[in-house]
Scaffold this motif. Structure first.
Motif, PDB file in Angstrom:
ATOM      1  N   GLY A   2       0.814  -1.202   0.000  1.00  0.00           N
ATOM      2  CA  GLY A   2       0.000   0.000   0.000  1.00  0.00           C
ATOM      3  C   GLY A   2       0.849   1.254   0.000  1.00  0.00           C
ATOM      4  N   VAL A   3       0.673   2.084   1.021  1.00  0.00           N
ATOM      5  CA  VAL A   3       1.399   3.350   1.121  1.00  0.00           C
ATOM      6  C   VAL A   3       2.196   3.328   2.417  1.00  0.00           C
ATOM      7  CG1 VAL A   3       1.186   5.855   1.310  1.00  0.00           C
ATOM      8  CG2 VAL A   3      -0.349   4.569  -0.207  1.00  0.00           C
ATOM      9  N   GLY A   4       3.523   3.405   2.294  1.00  0.00           N
ATOM     10  CA  GLY A   4       4.405   3.368   3.454  1.00  0.00           C
ATOM     11  C   GLY A   4       5.388   4.520   3.440  1.00  0.00           C
ATOM     12  N   HIS A   5       6.466   4.366   4.198  1.00  0.00           N
ATOM     13  CA  HIS A   5       7.413   5.470   4.389  1.00  0.00           C
ATOM     14  C   HIS A   5       8.200   5.820   3.138  1.00  0.00           C
ATOM     15  CE1 HIS A   5      10.974   2.829   4.551  1.00  0.00           C
ATOM     16  NE2 HIS A   5      10.141   1.957   5.085  1.00  0.00           N
ATOM     17  N   THR A   6       8.332   4.905   2.183  1.00  0.00           N
ATOM     18  CA  THR A   6       9.103   5.213   0.968  1.00  0.00           C
ATOM     19  C   THR A   6       8.229   5.418  -0.262  1.00  0.00           C
ATOM     20  OG1 THR A   6       9.382   2.859   0.511  1.00  0.00           O
ATOM     21  CG2 THR A   6      11.145   3.932   1.732  1.00  0.00           C
ATOM     22  N   THR A   7       6.911   5.339  -0.103  1.00  0.00           N
ATOM     23  CA  THR A   7       6.029   5.342  -1.276  1.00  0.00           C
ATOM     24  C   THR A   7       6.138   6.627  -2.088  1.00  0.00           C
ATOM     25  OG1 THR A   7       4.508   3.910  -0.072  1.00  0.00           O
ATOM     26  CG2 THR A   7       3.667   4.961  -2.068  1.00  0.00           C
ATOM     27  N   GLU A   8       6.125   7.781  -1.430  1.00  0.00           N
ATOM     28  CA  GLU A   8       6.187   9.033  -2.179  1.00  0.00           C
ATOM     29  C   GLU A   8       7.508   9.154  -2.928  1.00  0.00           C
ATOM     30  OE1 GLU A   8       5.213  12.245  -4.181  1.00  0.00           O
ATOM     31  OE2 GLU A   8       3.816  11.031  -3.004  1.00  0.00           O
ATOM     32  N   ALA A   9       8.614   8.775  -2.275  1.00  0.00           N
ATOM     33  CA  ALA A   9       9.919   8.799  -2.952  1.00  0.00           C
ATOM     34  C   ALA A   9       9.919   7.824  -4.120  1.00  0.00           C
ATOM     35  CB  ALA A   9      11.026   8.454  -1.963  1.00  0.00           C
ATOM     36  N   PHE A  10       9.262   6.686  -3.962  1.00  0.00           N
ATOM     37  CA  PHE A  10       9.153   5.680  -5.021  1.00  0.00           C
ATOM     38  C   PHE A  10       8.381   6.244  -6.216  1.00  0.00           C
ATOM     39  CE2 PHE A  10       6.836   1.589  -6.314  1.00  0.00           C
ATOM     40  CZ  PHE A  10       7.837   1.202  -7.187  1.00  0.00           C
TER      41      PHE A  10
END
Length: 202
Positions: A2-10
């Motif tokens: 789902g959406v975790g601590h690295t998702t936006e950077a990914f």
């Protein structure tokens, strides 16, 4: 996932390197992977797990999804970020004991001293560079933060994720020389040890 601590950077990295891949602003990690597969290879996943917000739930939600869909699973190829590969394998061994995990890190990289390393780039770390930098690798700062954040999680003590701590994973043997190297690095780079984010707990 789902959406975790690295998702936006990914998401940002995929948009930068693959401008032909269309992503929603709130795309889950599973949706990002599927968008890439569909755009570049004309493939779609049979099943996507979009709820997890951390490594542990990557495994537990997948386990539950496979059971719900009546998928028989005796072996599993685990392809994860190199920095978290040992932990994801340990999670599978604990949460899916009847499954044999085949661990396959998505890349392998060495960090080397390089006084001429690019320091003007966002996320660069002065004096450090990747040897044989793989396409799409994190920035040096992000990579080191992920890697160093794993060490306290894997170390089986009262603060770790193992049986002596939170019990999220079985015991993982961390060689003394690796732990000693981490302690030296932690002294020099204390801001690089990624802390758990309570909002990501689920």
């Amino acid at each position: 996932g789902g959406v975790g601590h690295t998702t936006e950077a990914f998401r940002e990295r995929v948009r930068e390197l693959c401008p032909d891949v269309s992503l929603a602003d709130d795309a889950s990690e599973a949706d990002v992977f599927e968008a890439y597969l569909e755009t570049r290879h004309g493939l779609r996943a049979d099943v996507l797990e979009r709820l997890s917000t951390n490594c542990g739930n990557n495994v537990t939600y997948l386990r539950d999804l496979l059971k719900e869909r009546h998928f028989e699973c005796s072996t599993m190829i685990l392809i994860h970020d190199e920095s978290m590969q040992r932990r994801i394998e340990a999670e599978v061994r604990q949460e899916m004991p009847d499954v044999i995990p085949v661990s396959f890190a998505s890349y392998r990289v060495h960090v080397i001293p390089d006084e001429g390393a690019e320091t003007e780039m966002s996320g660069a770390v002065p004096g450090l560079a990747f040897e044989g930098e793989p396409f799409g690798i994190w920035t040096m700062r992000r990579y080191l933060t992920l890697l160093m954040g794993e060490m306290p999680r894997l170390h089986d003590d009262e603060n770790g994720y193992g049986p002596k701590g939170m019990g999220f994973i079985p015991h993982v043997e961390v060689p003394d020389e690796i732990w000693d190297a981490f302690l030296r690095l932690r002294d020099d780079f204390p801001d690089f040890v990624r802390q758990a984010v309570p909002v990501r707990a689920s």
